[in-house]
Design an enzyme around this catalytic site. Structure first.
Site, short mmCIF file in Angstrom:
data_model
loop_
_atom_site.label_atom_id
_atom_site.label_comp_id
_atom_site.label_asym_id
_atom_site.label_seq_id
_atom_site.Cartn_x
_atom_site.Cartn_y
_atom_site.Cartn_z
N HIS A 377 0.84 -1.21 0.00
CA HIS A 377 0.00 0.00 0.00
C HIS A 377 0.88 1.26 0.00
CE1 HIS A 377 -3.17 -2.88 1.36
NE2 HIS A 377 -3.89 -2.11 0.55
N ASN A 378 1.51 1.50 -1.13
CA ASN A 378 2.36 2.66 -1.31
C ASN A 378 1.90 3.42 -2.56
OD1 ASN A 378 3.40 1.11 -3.49
ND2 ASN A 378 4.83 0.12 -2.07
N THR A 380 3.03 3.35 -5.50
CA THR A 380 3.03 2.53 -6.71
C THR A 380 1.67 1.85 -6.87
OG1 THR A 380 5.41 2.16 -6.49
CG2 THR A 380 4.20 0.66 -7.93
N HIS A 381 1.11 1.37 -5.77
CA HIS A 381 -0.24 0.79 -5.83
C HIS A 381 -1.24 1.86 -6.26
CE1 HIS A 381 -4.00 -1.15 -4.77
NE2 HIS A 381 -4.24 -0.23 -3.84
N HIS A 417 -7.09 7.07 -2.95
CA HIS A 417 -7.90 6.05 -2.27
C HIS A 417 -7.20 5.34 -1.13
CE1 HIS A 417 -5.71 2.98 -4.55
NE2 HIS A 417 -6.27 2.09 -3.77
N ASP A 418 -5.87 5.35 -1.09
CA ASP A 418 -5.14 4.70 0.02
C ASP A 418 -4.13 5.64 0.66
OD1 ASP A 418 -6.22 2.17 0.43
OD2 ASP A 418 -5.07 1.26 -1.19
N ASP A 537 -8.95 -1.39 -8.01
CA ASP A 537 -8.23 -1.54 -6.75
C ASP A 537 -7.65 -2.95 -6.57
OD1 ASP A 537 -7.24 -0.82 -4.24
OD2 ASP A 537 -9.09 -1.42 -3.23
N GLN A 589 -3.52 -17.00 -3.21
CA GLN A 589 -3.96 -16.37 -4.45
C GLN A 589 -5.15 -17.10 -5.07
OE1 GLN A 589 -2.79 -13.40 -6.14
NE2 GLN A 589 -2.17 -13.18 -4.01
#
Length: 640
Positions: A377-378, A380-381, A417-418, A537, A589
């Site tokens: 959650h940086n 780049t995301h 959004h984050d 997302d 996954q």
């Protein structure tokens, strides 16, 4: 998943009094210790109830016969251990009971939810049954009374009337049947051995002058029951039971209930966690946030972008765009550069009447408030979600559905959004008693924070206030759209958003040739925007394989770090399978794709036409399955 809640009521009047004024006794029948049983134990302790735990049917019967519990909670999730319904019937058959009322409890290991469930049962079903059970004693007292007694309803209709005469006592009682709501799987004991049809009593709701739509539906069903044959009435009882749940759109795990990876993902992503009263607190760093670092004080321009960075963004309109190349080229500042290009392509500055310098400052300060220390959650995301959002906005049916203000809102929502994400889930923050969890009442904690902080950062300084020149009403519309989309990324309402989209958009579109009114209806535009940002997302499994593998490794590392910290701080471990020493990344996954991704992207693909994404999803799923079949836990097979 369900738990059978069996309410057993003793016939003895003295026990009735004991239940009312003394300690309530609860028996938990769980084959094994888990978060759900622990939560019920905690709830019993907090409520002041005595609690016994039995692991086998034999132990449960022995304990019940000894202590005659008021409430039995049976684990109905793992049928291989014992048959909860058979055990419930056997308990009933071996005891002198007025009734056994069976209720379904949808699995929820939140401690406060379990506590609230117990309190509601204590003040609802149990107390009502106790009052009914006391009727015999009341009428016995009436029969022995030397005085004439009349009992009437609120409408002054006589319910019971006893007559006394000088020489003899004649007792005449008029009974008005009290109709009590009974679940479709309830077991009712009748002294005559016959079962009588029961209907729900909705007197209070029927008398309401203002009714919600769901109330009207329930009233119509109740009215239909009155003239329906028994099988139809019982089916309608089941319908009413479903309608009264608050989780109308959240499916039960069904055949996946034995998969610990799915269980942990659902528990970690779709709940707000267990509340602890241990005093452990997780306080977010009280750093001075929201300032642009010194080396970023000069705003960038599209004309100033270095050639090497510009080259990595040449194919940014392609789904196969490699965000990690841009991350490397920009030294972990991809959001600012990609944002400049995408916002320019969509004419955001022109729409907002905003100078390009203001937009550049805004992108820089937003990116500065993402945590580069987070593995997933940086910024780049955030850049990846922005890229996916822009890609979806270019699909023909999406363009038909949305107005320019919707497109701008979607791009802004994706960007923020984050923001300021701490690298921990909502469940973790709630369990740890974080300041954010307290501020937002354990509800959509992070998503509420992202939206609120984004507007705080934006509006406090004119240099980065991209909304400064907007007309007031237009700004309010844009702000509401951004907030709604950011909140839609919260996973507890995942299935609600997906099912509403399917039922309100997919199915009507499939049935009609002319789709204009469906696409442009305001309520449906909201559903499209929510679905768009949700898919953007969590689109990692639909990316090309190499990107998918990288994202899987990053999110796993973030979950591993959370599990490490939970163990270190003595907090509940909300996703135990994400232990770095034992976790199978392929299994995690597979579970994520199975439970969250497949249905959602099937619906989105049916709307937006995304064959390349669906092909990537299919290939990636096969890749993870191949690793799992080889019993490999890593991201890649070992070199040959």
């Amino acid at each position: 998943m369900t738990l059978s809640l069996s309410l057993s009521l003793s016939l003895s009047l003295c026990v009735c009094v004991c239940v009312c004024v003394c300690v309530w006794q609860v028996l938990l029948v769980f084959a094994k210790d888990d978060a759900q049983s622990n939560s019920f134990c905690w709830a019993c302790e907090r409520a002041g109830f005595r609690c016994n735990v039995a692991r086998t049917p034999e132990a449960a019967l022995e304990s019940f016969q000894e202590k005659n519990h008021d409430l039995i909670i049976m684990d109905h999730r793992h049928s291989r251990y014992f048959d909860a319904e058979a055990l419930c019937r056997y308990v009933y058959s071996t005891c002198v009971c007025v009734s056994v009322v069976t209720q379904r409890y949808v699995e929820n290991s939140n401690m406060m939810s379990c506590y609230n469930e117990l309190i509601q049962l204590h003040h609802g079903e149990i107390r009502a049954q106790i009052k009914l059970r006391a009727c015999n004693a009341v009428f016995t007292a009436l029969e022995q009374s030397q005085e004439a007694i009349e009992i009437s309803s609120e409408d002054q209709i006589i319910q019971v009337h006893t007559h006394t005469h000088t020489h003899t006592h004649t007792h005449t009682c008029l009974f008005i049947e009290v109709k009590e709501q009974v679940k479709s799987d309830s077991v009712i004991s009748d002294t005559t051995g016959s079962s009588q049809r029961r209907h729900s009593s909705m007197a209070r709701i029927h008398s309401m002058t203002i009714e919600a739509p769901i109330t009207k539906v329930i009233n119509i069903i109740n009215a239909a029951q009155e003239s329906s044959p028994m099988p139809v009435a019982e089916a309608l009882d089941r319908v009413l039971e479903i309608l009264r749940t608050t989780e109308l759109y959240s499916p039960q795990l069904g055949t996946k209930e034995e998969d610990p990876h799915t269980n942990d993902l659902v528990g970690g992503l779709m709940t707000d966690g267990l509340r602890r009263l241990s005093g452990n607190e997780y306080i977010l760093a009280t750093k001075q946030l929201h300032h642009i670092p010194g080396h970023l004080t000069t705003p960038l321009s599209l004309n100033d972008i270095p050639p090497c960075i510009a080259q990595t963004m040449e194919n940014e309109d392609s789904w196969d765009f490699d965000i990690f190349n841009l991350e490397s080229a920009t030294m972990k500042r991809p959001l600012t550069y990609l944002g400049l290009k995408i916002f320019s392509r969509f004419g955001v500055c022109e729409f907002l009447s905003c100078p390009e310098a203001t937009l550049r400052s805004w992108l820089q300060i937003i990116e500065a408030n993402y945590h580069s220390s987070n593995s997933y959650h940086n910024s780049t995301h955030a850049a990846d979600v922005l890229h996916a959002t822009a890609y979806f906005l270019c699909k023909e049916r999406v363009k038909q559905s949305l107005d320019p203000i919707d497109e701008v809102a979607a791009l802004i929502a994706a960007t923020v959004h984050d923001v300021d994400h701490p690298g921990r889930t909502n469940s973790f923050l709630c369990n740890a008693g974080s300041e954010l969890a307290i501020l937002y009442n354990d509800t959509a904690v992070l998503e509420s924070h992202h939206a609120a902080l984004a507007f705080q950062i934006t509006t406090r300084d004119d240099k980065c206030n991209i909304f400064k020149n907007m007309e007031r009403n237009e700004y309010r519309t844009l702000r509401q759209a951004v907030i709604d989309m950011v909140l839609a990324t919260e996973m507890t309402k995942h299935f609600e958003h997906v099912n509403k989209f399917v039922n309100s958009i997919n199915k009507p579109l499939a049935a009609l040739e002319e789709n204009g009114s469906i696409l442009t209806a305001p309520e449906n535009r909201i559903l499209v925007k929510r679905m768009l940002i949700k898919c953007a997302d969590i689109s990692n499994p639909c990316r090309p394989l190499e990107l998918c593998i990288e994202w899987a490794g990053r999110i796993s590392e973030e979950y591993f770090a959370q599990t490490d910290e939970e163990k270190q701080q003595g907090l509940p471990v909300v996703m135990p399978v994400f232990d770095r020493n034992t976790c199978s990344i392929p299994k995690s996954q597979i579970s994520f794709i199975d439970y969250f991704i497949t249905d959602m992207f099937d619906a989105w693909d049916a709307f937006a036409d995304l064959p390349n994404l669906m092909q990537h999803l299919d290939n990636n799923f096969k890749y993870w399955k191949s690793l799992d079949e080889k019993k490999l836990h890593s991201l890649r097979p070992p070199p040959e």
